[in-house]
Design an enzyme around this catalytic site. Structure first.
Site, PDB file in Angstrom:
ATOM      1  N   PRO A 151      -9.530  -7.321  -0.639  1.00  0.00           N
ATOM      2  CG  PRO A 151      -8.079  -9.148  -0.342  1.00  0.00           C
ATOM      3  CD  PRO A 151      -8.542  -7.818   0.579  1.00  0.00           C
ATOM      4  CD  GLU A 195      -5.933 -14.771   6.479  1.00  0.00           C
ATOM      5  OE1 GLU A 195      -6.803 -15.124   5.470  1.00  0.00           O
ATOM      6  OE2 GLU A 195      -4.683 -14.991   6.237  1.00  0.00           O
ATOM      7  NE  ARG A 214      -5.411  12.729 -11.056  1.00  0.00           N
ATOM      8  CZ  ARG A 214      -6.072  12.762 -12.409  1.00  0.00           C
ATOM      9  NH1 ARG A 214      -7.274  12.003 -12.219  1.00  0.00           N
ATOM     10  NH2 ARG A 214      -5.966  13.208 -13.484  1.00  0.00           N
ATOM     11  CG  ASP A 216      -8.082  11.810 -15.989  1.00  0.00           C
ATOM     12  OD1 ASP A 216      -7.159  12.595 -16.218  1.00  0.00           O
ATOM     13  OD2 ASP A 216      -8.779  12.216 -14.736  1.00  0.00           O
TER      14      ASP A 216
END
Ligand code: ADE
Length: 273
Positions: free
Chosen positions: A92, A119, A161, A176
């Site tokens: 994150p 963590e 993809r 897209d």
């Protein structure tokens, strides 16, 4: 393209056998190797984590198993040509994963993923491998997952993809959301298929008009509408020089105007969406 994933939950990566990525593997377009990190532990409990230096909650993944896992993965070798491998560390606290980064990764022959639990991984692991290869710490969004495995699935699908021959129709990338080009920075508008009426909801007439110019215009206006509603930040990033007269009209109806002499558009107060 070769993909290696080192994880304490190899079964979490089972979806890589399914659908688009699974087919790409079956066709030999993707060579996927999932490794159990615990095979590089040497104690009875197969320990991969320990308490953090400096204190605090949670556990930190140890250097030892990651170092051995990555050394062996690299030593197993793969001829990545002029380009060596890239280490992708989902976290994150990484840089945001975007379509642009997906395109960049799709051009690399070998990606090695190190999804962490707890963590995170002892910093020295990333520092060590950064001396040998590019290390990308990547976040898939502003929320915290229990581990990086789901992020690996997300990144892999977005990258796979884009590989040549993986999508049946190469044109499918063209429109897209986030793809470069005329619709850059605009979200895709709504799509419809048969029947023409369902539970009293009709499709927009223009889509069966057979008039390609009008259809393209309608799609672009819908893209502006959706982007203005869901991602006003993307409209603000657009270069007004890329807009034609009708784009400006549509944006004005949606409550946007050019800043005097500036490059950004801003919402005009009091105009309904
Ligand atoms: N691991 C935990 N949360 C994550 C996130 N948002 N992106 C990537 N990896 C993660």
């Amino acid at each position: 393209m070769r993909l290696d994933v080192v994880t304490i939950f190899p079964e979490y990566l089972e979806p890589l056998n399914v659908s688009l990525v699974g087919k790409a593997r079956a066709r030999g377009q993707l060579d996927v190797h999932v490794h159990d990190l615990r095979q590089w532990t040497h104690d009875r409990h197969n320990t991969v984590d320990d308490t953090p230096y400096g204190g605090g909650p949670g556990m930190v993944m140890k250097t030892g198993p990651w170092g051995e896992a990555l050394d062996q993965t690299l030593a197993d070798g793969y001829d990545a040509g002029a380009h060596g491998p890239v280490l992708v560390v989902p976290t994150p606290s990484g840089r945001p994963f975007t379509q642009e980064l997906a395109v960049e990764l799709s051009e690399r022959p070998w990606l090695i993923f190190t999804p962490a639990r707890y963590e995170g991984i002892d910093r020295r692991v990333m520092d060590e491998y950064a001396t040998r290869m590019p290390v990308y710490e990547v976040s898939i969004g502003d929320y915290v997952l229990a581990g990086g495995e789901a992020a690996v699935l997300v990144i892999t699908e977005a990258v796979a993809r884009l590989l040549p021959g993986v999508l049946g129709n190469a044109e499918s990338h063209r429109d897209d959301s986030f793809a470069p080009g005329a619709m850059a920075n605009l979200l895709e508008g709504p799509v419809y298929t048969k029947p023409p009426e369902w539970r009293g909801h009709a499709i927009p007439d223009v889509l069966v008009s057979g008039h390609h110019g009008k259809i393209a215009r309608w799609r672009r206006d819908e893209a502006f509408r959706r982007t203005a509603a869901h991602r006003p930040d993307l409209i603000e990033r657009c270069d007004p020089a890329a807009f034609d007269k009708k784009d400006r009209e549509t944006l004005s109806i949606l409550g946007w105007a050019p800043e005097p002499g500036g490059r950004f558009w801003r919402r005009v107060e009091g105009v309904e969406e």
